[in-house]
Motif scaffolding. Structure first.
Motif, PDB file in Angstrom:
ATOM      1  N   SER A  23       0.855  -1.178   0.000  1.00  0.00           N
ATOM      2  CA  SER A  23       0.000   0.000   0.000  1.00  0.00           C
ATOM      3  C   SER A  23       0.886   1.221   0.000  1.00  0.00           C
ATOM      4  CB  SER A  23      -0.905   0.018   1.238  1.00  0.00           C
ATOM      5  OG  SER A  23      -0.131   0.047   2.421  1.00  0.00           O
ATOM      6  N   THR A  24       0.493   2.185  -0.785  1.00  0.00           N
ATOM      7  CA  THR A  24       1.268   3.403  -0.870  1.00  0.00           C
ATOM      8  C   THR A  24       0.333   4.582  -0.734  1.00  0.00           C
ATOM      9  OG1 THR A  24       1.061   3.374  -3.264  1.00  0.00           O
ATOM     10  CG2 THR A  24       3.036   2.391  -2.335  1.00  0.00           C
ATOM     11  N   GLY A  25       0.880   5.727  -0.703  1.00  0.00           N
ATOM     12  CA  GLY A  25       0.094   6.933  -0.561  1.00  0.00           C
ATOM     13  C   GLY A  25       0.877   7.923   0.263  1.00  0.00           C
ATOM     14  N   VAL A  26       0.153   8.868   0.829  1.00  0.00           N
ATOM     15  CA  VAL A  26       0.809   9.930   1.586  1.00  0.00           C
ATOM     16  C   VAL A  26       1.631   9.395   2.761  1.00  0.00           C
ATOM     17  CG1 VAL A  26       0.402  11.995   2.986  1.00  0.00           C
ATOM     18  CG2 VAL A  26      -0.899  11.625   0.880  1.00  0.00           C
ATOM     19  N   PRO A  27       1.128   8.448   3.567  1.00  0.00           N
ATOM     20  CA  PRO A  27       1.955   7.959   4.688  1.00  0.00           C
ATOM     21  C   PRO A  27       3.279   7.365   4.243  1.00  0.00           C
ATOM     22  CG  PRO A  27      -0.337   7.286   4.967  1.00  0.00           C
ATOM     23  CD  PRO A  27      -0.223   7.832   3.592  1.00  0.00           C
ATOM     24  N   TRP A  28       3.270   6.552   3.187  1.00  0.00           N
ATOM     25  CA  TRP A  28       4.516   5.952   2.710  1.00  0.00           C
ATOM     26  C   TRP A  28       5.455   7.009   2.140  1.00  0.00           C
ATOM     27  CZ3 TRP A  28       6.574   1.589   3.946  1.00  0.00           C
ATOM     28  CH2 TRP A  28       5.777   0.504   4.303  1.00  0.00           C
ATOM     29  N   THR A  29       4.896   7.978   1.438  1.00  0.00           N
ATOM     30  CA  THR A  29       5.735   9.039   0.883  1.00  0.00           C
ATOM     31  C   THR A  29       6.367   9.862   1.993  1.00  0.00           C
ATOM     32  OG1 THR A  29       4.304   9.157  -1.080  1.00  0.00           O
ATOM     33  CG2 THR A  29       5.772  11.022  -0.669  1.00  0.00           C
ATOM     34  N   VAL A  30       5.569  10.191   3.004  1.00  0.00           N
ATOM     35  CA  VAL A  30       6.102  10.941   4.149  1.00  0.00           C
ATOM     36  C   VAL A  30       7.197  10.134   4.842  1.00  0.00           C
ATOM     37  CG1 VAL A  30       5.541  11.865   6.422  1.00  0.00           C
ATOM     38  CG2 VAL A  30       3.999  12.282   4.490  1.00  0.00           C
ATOM     39  N   ALA A  31       6.970   8.831   5.007  1.00  0.00           N
ATOM     40  CA  ALA A  31       7.971   7.989   5.651  1.00  0.00           C
ATOM     41  C   ALA A  31       9.253   7.940   4.838  1.00  0.00           C
ATOM     42  CB  ALA A  31       7.410   6.580   5.851  1.00  0.00           C
ATOM     43  N   ALA A  32       9.124   7.805   3.509  1.00  0.00           N
ATOM     44  CA  ALA A  32      10.304   7.734   2.651  1.00  0.00           C
ATOM     45  C   ALA A  32      11.089   9.040   2.672  1.00  0.00           C
ATOM     46  CB  ALA A  32       9.889   7.389   1.225  1.00  0.00           C
ATOM     47  N   VAL A  33      10.373  10.156   2.581  1.00  0.00           N
ATOM     48  CA  VAL A  33      11.049  11.460   2.613  1.00  0.00           C
ATOM     49  C   VAL A  33      11.696  11.697   3.979  1.00  0.00           C
ATOM     50  CG1 VAL A  33      10.704  13.949   2.483  1.00  0.00           C
ATOM     51  CG2 VAL A  33       9.575  12.449   0.819  1.00  0.00           C
ATOM     52  N   SER A  34      11.031  11.282   5.037  1.00  0.00           N
ATOM     53  CA  SER A  34      11.592  11.445   6.380  1.00  0.00           C
ATOM     54  C   SER A  34      12.877  10.631   6.548  1.00  0.00           C
ATOM     55  CB  SER A  34      10.561  11.019   7.437  1.00  0.00           C
ATOM     56  OG  SER A  34       9.405  11.823   7.364  1.00  0.00           O
ATOM     57  N   LEU A  35      12.862   9.391   6.052  1.00  0.00           N
ATOM     58  CA  LEU A  35      14.072   8.567   6.103  1.00  0.00           C
ATOM     59  C   LEU A  35      15.195   9.199   5.298  1.00  0.00           C
ATOM     60  CD1 LEU A  35      12.688   4.925   5.802  1.00  0.00           C
ATOM     61  CD2 LEU A  35      13.907   5.920   7.757  1.00  0.00           C
ATOM     62  N   LEU A  36      14.853   9.761   4.152  1.00  0.00           N
ATOM     63  CA  LEU A  36      15.875  10.404   3.322  1.00  0.00           C
ATOM     64  C   LEU A  36      16.491  11.599   4.038  1.00  0.00           C
ATOM     65  CD1 LEU A  36      17.386  10.711   0.665  1.00  0.00           C
ATOM     66  CD2 LEU A  36      15.423  11.970  -0.234  1.00  0.00           C
ATOM     67  N   LEU A  37      15.649  12.444   4.631  1.00  0.00           N
ATOM     68  CA  LEU A  37      16.169  13.604   5.371  1.00  0.00           C
ATOM     69  C   LEU A  37      17.012  13.162   6.561  1.00  0.00           C
ATOM     70  CD1 LEU A  37      13.022  15.942   5.347  1.00  0.00           C
ATOM     71  CD2 LEU A  37      15.117  16.161   3.976  1.00  0.00           C
ATOM     72  N   ALA A  38      16.568  12.117   7.257  1.00  0.00           N
ATOM     73  CA  ALA A  38      17.330  11.610   8.401  1.00  0.00           C
ATOM     74  C   ALA A  38      18.690  11.085   7.957  1.00  0.00           C
ATOM     75  CB  ALA A  38      16.539  10.512   9.104  1.00  0.00           C
ATOM     76  N   SER A  39      18.731  10.383   6.832  1.00  0.00           N
ATOM     77  CA  SER A  39      20.012   9.851   6.357  1.00  0.00           C
ATOM     78  C   SER A  39      20.957  10.975   5.952  1.00  0.00           C
ATOM     79  CB  SER A  39      19.779   8.897   5.175  1.00  0.00           C
ATOM     80  OG  SER A  39      19.246   9.590   4.059  1.00  0.00           O
ATOM     81  N   LEU A  40      20.417  12.043   5.379  1.00  0.00           N
ATOM     82  CA  LEU A  40      21.255  13.194   5.026  1.00  0.00           C
ATOM     83  C   LEU A  40      21.860  13.827   6.277  1.00  0.00           C
ATOM     84  CD1 LEU A  40      18.988  14.884   2.318  1.00  0.00           C
ATOM     85  CD2 LEU A  40      21.063  13.556   1.925  1.00  0.00           C
ATOM     86  N   LEU A  41      21.053  14.001   7.320  1.00  0.00           N
ATOM     87  CA  LEU A  41      21.541  14.617   8.555  1.00  0.00           C
ATOM     88  C   LEU A  41      22.548  13.724   9.266  1.00  0.00           C
ATOM     89  CD1 LEU A  41      18.176  16.087   9.905  1.00  0.00           C
ATOM     90  CD2 LEU A  41      20.088  17.352   8.883  1.00  0.00           C
ATOM     91  N   VAL A  42      22.279  12.428   9.306  1.00  0.00           N
ATOM     92  CA  VAL A  42      23.209  11.502   9.946  1.00  0.00           C
ATOM     93  C   VAL A  42      24.543  11.481   9.204  1.00  0.00           C
ATOM     94  CG1 VAL A  42      23.634   9.052  10.403  1.00  0.00           C
ATOM     95  CG2 VAL A  42      21.433  10.070  10.993  1.00  0.00           C
ATOM     96  N   SER A  43      24.488  11.558   7.877  1.00  0.00           N
ATOM     97  CA  SER A  43      25.719  11.579   7.093  1.00  0.00           C
ATOM     98  C   SER A  43      26.549  12.824   7.377  1.00  0.00           C
ATOM     99  CB  SER A  43      25.372  11.516   5.604  1.00  0.00           C
ATOM    100  OG  SER A  43      26.533  11.555   4.808  1.00  0.00           O
ATOM    101  N   LEU A  44      25.883  13.935   7.683  1.00  0.00           N
ATOM    102  CA  LEU A  44      26.614  15.164   8.001  1.00  0.00           C
ATOM    103  C   LEU A  44      27.232  15.122   9.392  1.00  0.00           C
ATOM    104  CD1 LEU A  44      24.179  17.899   6.595  1.00  0.00           C
ATOM    105  CD2 LEU A  44      26.315  17.079   5.575  1.00  0.00           C
ATOM    106  N   ARG A  45      26.643  14.371  10.300  1.00  0.00           N
ATOM    107  CA  ARG A  45      27.115  14.392  11.689  1.00  0.00           C
ATOM    108  C   ARG A  45      28.177  13.334  11.988  1.00  0.00           C
ATOM    109  NH1 ARG A  45      23.689  13.793  17.411  1.00  0.00           N
ATOM    110  NH2 ARG A  45      25.549  13.659  18.716  1.00  0.00           N
ATOM    111  N   TYR A  46      27.961  12.114  11.547  1.00  0.00           N
ATOM    112  CA  TYR A  46      28.784  10.992  12.016  1.00  0.00           C
ATOM    113  C   TYR A  46      29.908  10.667  11.048  1.00  0.00           C
ATOM    114  CZ  TYR A  46      25.126  10.290  15.460  1.00  0.00           C
ATOM    115  OH  TYR A  46      24.233  10.479  16.489  1.00  0.00           O
ATOM    116  N   GLY A  47      31.050  10.286  11.624  1.00  0.00           N
ATOM    117  CA  GLY A  47      32.214   9.913  10.842  1.00  0.00           C
ATOM    118  C   GLY A  47      33.383   9.621  11.745  1.00  0.00           C
ATOM    119  N   SER A  48      34.579   9.672  11.186  1.00  0.00           N
ATOM    120  CA  SER A  48      35.771   9.406  11.996  1.00  0.00           C
ATOM    121  C   SER A  48      35.930  10.444  13.099  1.00  0.00           C
ATOM    122  CB  SER A  48      37.016   9.398  11.104  1.00  0.00           C
ATOM    123  OG  SER A  48      37.140  10.621  10.395  1.00  0.00           O
ATOM    124  N   VAL A  49      35.397  11.652  12.878  1.00  0.00           N
ATOM    125  CA  VAL A  49      35.358  12.707  13.898  1.00  0.00           C
ATOM    126  C   VAL A  49      33.913  12.891  14.325  1.00  0.00           C
ATOM    127  CG1 VAL A  49      35.810  15.128  14.409  1.00  0.00           C
ATOM    128  CG2 VAL A  49      37.370  13.861  12.912  1.00  0.00           C
TER     129      VAL A  49
END
Length: 330
Positions: free
Chosen positions: A3-29
């Motif tokens: 099933s798809t629709g607004v909830p799945w789209t919101v979830a996908a976009v939220s995961l994408l934004l979270a992955s972008l932020l996590v990539s900016l924060r975490y690393g060797s430093v």
């Protein structure tokens, strides 16, 4: 559950934004969120420079590469009607890789920003060769013929690449890091060089989604419904070349993405390629950036290249999916 629709789209976009932020924060430093936010408003400071000059380009390239490889894989699976199709298995990545190593060996090209043209040319030539080989003979193009043609061509091109690397140590040293598959060490110039090709390929792919939905039913059915099959295949091939060629030029041949992401998405959204392409575009970067962050942390302060991390993280996941569901339907 399909099933798809607004909830799945919101979830996908939220995961994408979270992955972008996590990539900016975490690393060797390790950095805190305040430092990440401050890096966009303050030009001084070592930690802020790490975010702005290293992690922002790396994250943007990961965003583009993840989306490009996932969408390219989905397109190839649809057009060839082959559940195992992806840019790596069908030789497109091998063609781009050979073109880039030839550019390094023969022309002395050393700037990653120049790789994109050679990557696109190599991807186009190899895709054309696979299509020609897979379409020849009685019965036209079939999934088995295309897979065999791609596997043979990939092996042949990879052997040429290995031969050049053995002939020239300088090419080997320069090419080895890129060949593993990595989004580290790239700057905004690389992101700017590949972005136009990625965006064009993604827009073309989404624009062709309705036609792909018809084509996946079979060439004869598509023709009976009034579709110009040749034109659709050429448009899809152009999108695949733009996406795979630019992704390989930016990050090297990263495994798993184009193969498994469309299947993961298909489990959620079903067989509608209008949804598969859209959610592959959103989900590909999530998986790639997550694998990249894992690679940064698992052997810190050293790093594991994202090409290795995607294989380690993705292969077991794909095996689980394959055991739970037949992958023969695309």
């Amino acid at each position: 559950m399909r099933s798809t629709g607004v909830p799945w789209t919101v979830a996908a976009v939220s995961l994408l934004l979270a992955s972008l932020l996590v990539s900016l924060r975490y690393g060797s430093v390790s950095l805190d969120w305040a430092t990440v936010i401050r890096s966009f408003t303050e030009l001084s400071g070592t930690d802020e420079q790490i975010v702005r000059e290293l992690r922002v380009p790396r994250t943007l390239i990961g965003l583009g590469v993840g989306a490009s490889l996932a969408v390219a894989g989905a397109l190839m699976q649809a057009v060839t009607r082959n559940p195992l199709a992806d840019p790596g298995i069908l030789g497109v990545n091998a063609g781009a890789s050979l073109a880039i190593i030839v550019a390094i060996f023969v022309l002395g090209i050393s700037a990653p920003t120049s790789y994109v043209w050679f990557g696109l040319a190599g991807a186009a030539v190899s895709a054309t060769a696979v299509y020609a080989l897979g379409s020849g003979g009685r019965g036209g193009m079939t999934p088995t013929k295309v897979t065999l043609a791609g596997a043979v061509l990939a092996a042949l091109l990879s052997s040429f690449t290995s031969a050049i690397m053995l002939l020239d140590e300088r090419s080997l040293d320069q090419f080895r890091f890129w060949m593993v598959g990595s989004i580290a060490g790239r700057d905004m110039a690389v992101a700017a060089a590949v972005a136009p090709f990625m965006v064009t390929g993604l827009v073309l792919a989404l624009a062709m989604s309705r036609s792909v939905n018809v084509l996946v039913l079979g060439a004869e059915v598509a023709r009976s419904l009034g579709q110009n099959v040749t034109r659709v295949r050429l448009a899809v091939a152009g999108a695949v070349v733009l996406l795979a060629g630019s992704a390989v030029a930016a990050a090297g041949p990263i495994a798993f993405m184009g193969l498994a992401v469309p299947h993961i998405v298909r489990l959620i959204v079903g067989p509608d390629y209008r949804k598969i392409l859209l959610y592959s575009l959103l989900g590909g970067p999530v998986i790639l950036l997550a694998a990249d962050v894992v690679g940064r942390l698992v052997i810190r302060p050293a790093e594991l290249q994202v090409g290795i991390a995607t294989a380690i993280v993705g292969a077991p996941l794909f095996i689980v999916l394959a055991r739970r569901r037949q992958l023969g339907r695309v």
